[in-house]
Design a protein around this motif. Structure first.
Motif, PDB file in Angstrom:
ATOM      1  N   PHE A  81       9.524-110.060 -72.642  1.00  0.00           N
ATOM      2  CA  PHE A  81       9.605-108.652 -72.257  1.00  0.00           C
ATOM      3  C   PHE A  81       8.799-107.743 -73.167  1.00  0.00           C
ATOM      4  O   PHE A  81       8.637-106.567 -72.896  1.00  0.00           O
ATOM      5  N   ASP A  82       8.302-108.258 -74.288  1.00  0.00           N
ATOM      6  CA  ASP A  82       7.587-107.424 -75.252  1.00  0.00           C
ATOM      7  C   ASP A  82       6.089-107.372 -74.991  1.00  0.00           C
ATOM      8  O   ASP A  82       5.335-106.912 -75.822  1.00  0.00           O
ATOM      9  N   HIS A  83       5.670-107.862 -73.833  1.00  0.00           N
ATOM     10  CA  HIS A  83       4.258-107.882 -73.465  1.00  0.00           C
ATOM     11  C   HIS A  83       3.773-106.450 -73.249  1.00  0.00           C
ATOM     12  O   HIS A  83       4.384-105.693 -72.512  1.00  0.00           O
ATOM     13  N   GLU A  84       2.685-106.055 -73.914  1.00  0.00           N
ATOM     14  CA  GLU A  84       2.144-104.705 -73.760  1.00  0.00           C
ATOM     15  C   GLU A  84       1.015-104.705 -72.748  1.00  0.00           C
ATOM     16  O   GLU A  84       0.371-105.716 -72.506  1.00  0.00           O
ATOM     17  N   GLY A  85       0.788-103.552 -72.157  1.00  0.00           N
ATOM     18  CA  GLY A  85      -0.308-103.408 -71.209  1.00  0.00           C
ATOM     19  C   GLY A  85       0.107-103.771 -69.799  1.00  0.00           C
ATOM     20  O   GLY A  85       1.275-103.703 -69.433  1.00  0.00           O
ATOM     21  N   VAL A  86      -0.863-104.194 -69.029  1.00  0.00           N
ATOM     22  CA  VAL A  86      -0.635-104.507 -67.624  1.00  0.00           C
ATOM     23  C   VAL A  86       0.284-105.718 -67.499  1.00  0.00           C
ATOM     24  O   VAL A  86       0.170-106.678 -68.258  1.00  0.00           O
ATOM     25  N   LEU A  87       1.168-105.660 -66.549  1.00  0.00           N
ATOM     26  CA  LEU A  87       2.082-106.758 -66.277  1.00  0.00           C
ATOM     27  C   LEU A  87       1.296-107.967 -65.794  1.00  0.00           C
ATOM     28  O   LEU A  87       0.514-107.876 -64.852  1.00  0.00           O
ATOM     29  N   THR A  88       1.467-109.111 -66.451  1.00  0.00           N
ATOM     30  CA  THR A  88       0.741-110.325 -66.105  1.00  0.00           C
ATOM     31  C   THR A  88       1.664-111.268 -65.350  1.00  0.00           C
ATOM     32  O   THR A  88       2.772-111.559 -65.805  1.00  0.00           O
ATOM     33  N   LEU A  89       1.205-111.724 -64.187  1.00  0.00           N
ATOM     34  CA  LEU A  89       1.989-112.633 -63.353  1.00  0.00           C
ATOM     35  C   LEU A  89       1.371-114.027 -63.386  1.00  0.00           C
ATOM     36  O   LEU A  89       0.157-114.161 -63.236  1.00  0.00           O
ATOM     37  N   PRO A  90       2.193-115.070 -63.561  1.00  0.00           N
ATOM     38  CA  PRO A  90       1.679-116.436 -63.566  1.00  0.00           C
ATOM     39  C   PRO A  90       1.456-116.930 -62.137  1.00  0.00           C
ATOM     40  O   PRO A  90       2.254-117.656 -61.567  1.00  0.00           O
ATOM     41  N   CYS A  91       0.370-116.479 -61.529  1.00  0.00           N
ATOM     42  CA  CYS A  91       0.102-116.773 -60.120  1.00  0.00           C
ATOM     43  C   CYS A  91      -1.398-116.696 -59.879  1.00  0.00           C
ATOM     44  O   CYS A  91      -2.074-115.807 -60.401  1.00  0.00           O
ATOM     45  N   ARG A  92      -1.911-117.616 -59.090  1.00  0.00           N
ATOM     46  CA  ARG A  92      -3.329-117.544 -58.729  1.00  0.00           C
ATOM     47  C   ARG A  92      -3.584-116.257 -57.950  1.00  0.00           C
ATOM     48  O   ARG A  92      -2.779-115.891 -57.101  1.00  0.00           O
ATOM     49  N   PRO A  93      -4.682-115.570 -58.234  1.00  0.00           N
ATOM     50  CA  PRO A  93      -4.988-114.341 -57.495  1.00  0.00           C
ATOM     51  C   PRO A  93      -5.024-114.559 -55.979  1.00  0.00           C
ATOM     52  O   PRO A  93      -4.531-113.713 -55.225  1.00  0.00           O
ATOM     53  N   SER A  94      -5.543-115.685 -55.528  1.00  0.00           N
ATOM     54  CA  SER A  94      -5.609-115.945 -54.084  1.00  0.00           C
ATOM     55  C   SER A  94      -4.200-116.068 -53.488  1.00  0.00           C
ATOM     56  O   SER A  94      -3.939-115.579 -52.391  1.00  0.00           O
ATOM     57  N   LYS A  95      -3.290-116.689 -54.218  1.00  0.00           N
ATOM     58  CA  LYS A  95      -1.903-116.823 -53.760  1.00  0.00           C
ATOM     59  C   LYS A  95      -1.223-115.458 -53.741  1.00  0.00           C
ATOM     60  O   LYS A  95      -0.468-115.137 -52.820  1.00  0.00           O
ATOM     61  N   PHE A  96      -1.497-114.635 -54.761  1.00  0.00           N
ATOM     62  CA  PHE A  96      -0.906-113.304 -54.817  1.00  0.00           C
ATOM     63  C   PHE A  96      -1.399-112.450 -53.653  1.00  0.00           C
ATOM     64  O   PHE A  96      -0.629-111.696 -53.068  1.00  0.00           O
ATOM     65  N   GLU A  97      -2.668-112.592 -53.304  1.00  0.00           N
ATOM     66  CA  GLU A  97      -3.201-111.872 -52.145  1.00  0.00           C
ATOM     67  C   GLU A  97      -2.468-112.300 -50.872  1.00  0.00           C
ATOM     68  O   GLU A  97      -2.181-111.469 -50.007  1.00  0.00           O
ATOM     69  N   GLN A  98      -2.160-113.590 -50.741  1.00  0.00           N
ATOM     70  CA  GLN A  98      -1.403-114.077 -49.585  1.00  0.00           C
ATOM     71  C   GLN A  98       0.000-113.464 -49.549  1.00  0.00           C
ATOM     72  O   GLN A  98       0.476-113.072 -48.490  1.00  0.00           O
ATOM     73  N   ASP A 121      -7.456-119.499 -63.000  1.00  0.00           N
ATOM     74  CA  ASP A 121      -8.596-118.840 -62.355  1.00  0.00           C
ATOM     75  C   ASP A 121      -9.016-117.651 -63.207  1.00  0.00           C
ATOM     76  O   ASP A 121      -8.430-117.341 -64.227  1.00  0.00           O
ATOM     77  N   GLU A 122     -10.023-116.983 -62.715  1.00  0.00           N
ATOM     78  CA  GLU A 122     -10.412-115.706 -63.301  1.00  0.00           C
ATOM     79  C   GLU A 122      -9.287-114.708 -63.000  1.00  0.00           C
ATOM     80  O   GLU A 122      -8.846-114.601 -61.864  1.00  0.00           O
ATOM     81  N   PRO A 123      -8.765-113.983 -63.988  1.00  0.00           N
ATOM     82  CA  PRO A 123      -7.697-113.018 -63.729  1.00  0.00           C
ATOM     83  C   PRO A 123      -8.179-111.927 -62.777  1.00  0.00           C
ATOM     84  O   PRO A 123      -9.346-111.538 -62.799  1.00  0.00           O
ATOM     85  N   LYS A 124      -7.270-111.448 -61.934  1.00  0.00           N
ATOM     86  CA  LYS A 124      -7.600-110.372 -61.007  1.00  0.00           C
ATOM     87  C   LYS A 124      -6.507-109.315 -61.088  1.00  0.00           C
ATOM     88  O   LYS A 124      -5.324-109.627 -61.071  1.00  0.00           O
ATOM     89  N   ARG A 125      -6.926-108.056 -61.145  1.00  0.00           N
ATOM     90  CA  ARG A 125      -6.010-106.933 -61.259  1.00  0.00           C
ATOM     91  C   ARG A 125      -5.696-106.379 -59.876  1.00  0.00           C
ATOM     92  O   ARG A 125      -6.577-106.226 -59.043  1.00  0.00           O
ATOM     93  N   PHE A 126      -4.417-106.070 -59.658  1.00  0.00           N
ATOM     94  CA  PHE A 126      -3.962-105.487 -58.405  1.00  0.00           C
ATOM     95  C   PHE A 126      -3.170-104.216 -58.712  1.00  0.00           C
ATOM     96  O   PHE A 126      -2.464-104.160 -59.717  1.00  0.00           O
ATOM     97  N   VAL A 127      -3.277-103.233 -57.856  1.00  0.00           N
ATOM     98  CA  VAL A 127      -2.445-102.037 -57.928  1.00  0.00           C
ATOM     99  C   VAL A 127      -1.605-102.044 -56.660  1.00  0.00           C
ATOM    100  O   VAL A 127      -2.143-101.999 -55.555  1.00  0.00           O
ATOM    101  N   ILE A 128      -0.285-102.151 -56.831  1.00  0.00           N
ATOM    102  CA  ILE A 128       0.587-102.301 -55.676  1.00  0.00           C
ATOM    103  C   ILE A 128       1.716-101.268 -55.694  1.00  0.00           C
ATOM    104  O   ILE A 128       2.087-100.771 -56.757  1.00  0.00           O
ATOM    105  N   PRO A 129       2.255-100.940 -54.523  1.00  0.00           N
ATOM    106  CA  PRO A 129       3.358 -99.978 -54.448  1.00  0.00           C
ATOM    107  C   PRO A 129       4.630-100.516 -55.099  1.00  0.00           C
ATOM    108  O   PRO A 129       4.882-101.726 -55.092  1.00  0.00           O
ATOM    109  N   LEU A 130       5.437 -99.619 -55.638  1.00  0.00           N
ATOM    110  CA  LEU A 130       6.699-100.014 -56.245  1.00  0.00           C
ATOM    111  C   LEU A 130       7.632-100.682 -55.243  1.00  0.00           C
ATOM    112  O   LEU A 130       8.487-101.476 -55.626  1.00  0.00           O
ATOM    113  N   SER A 131       7.454-100.404 -53.973  1.00  0.00           N
ATOM    114  CA  SER A 131       8.314-101.002 -52.942  1.00  0.00           C
ATOM    115  C   SER A 131       8.217-102.529 -52.950  1.00  0.00           C
ATOM    116  O   SER A 131       9.151-103.211 -52.510  1.00  0.00           O
TER     117      SER A 131
END
Length: 118
Positions: A96-113, A66-76
């Motif tokens: 582990f050497d990935h720079e910048g924002v942490l990228t998750l292999p997950c659809r944004p809609s699933k991550f929102e769920q 999908d189109e990548p989507k950025r999220f800001v979430i609590p450390l908890s």
């Protein structure tokens, strides 16, 4: 005193989780270093924390065909089992050497769920 027994598989997962958390903490500490005002290039360095990432939060990008989507979430959320699983998958896929924002292999809609608790 009774000792807590941990299976090999669970112990391996705990070790992986500890490594992921240490890497995340290290990257967050690097991001808190003040920029050198005398050098404009340093001020635009990727280790600067964006204004929308408040203390106690971190940014991730969910992307999977999908189109990548950025999220800001609590450390908890680092204690959430589904997010821990995604962090392990990200470590396997991106390393582990990935720079910048942490990228998750997950659809944004699933991550929102996941974030909404559904």
């Amino acid at each position: 005193m009774a000792k807590l027994r941990i299976s090999g598989k669970k112990k391996n997962s705990i070790v992986k989780l500890k490594i992921i958390i240490e890497k995340l903490q290290k990257s967050l500490l690097l991001a808190k270093k003040p920029a050198n005002i005398d050098n404009i290039e340093d001020a635009s360095d990727s280790t600067n924390v964006p204004e929308d990432v408040k203390e106690g939060h971190f940014a991730v990008i969910a992307v999977n065909d999908d189109e990548p989507k950025r999220f800001v979430i609590p450390l908890s959320y680092l204690a959430h089992p589904s997010i821990l699983r995604l962090l392990e998958e990200a470590a396997e896929e991106y390393g582990f050497d990935h720079e910048g924002v942490l990228t998750l292999p997950c659809r944004p809609s699933k991550f929102e769920q996941i974030l909404s608790g559904d």
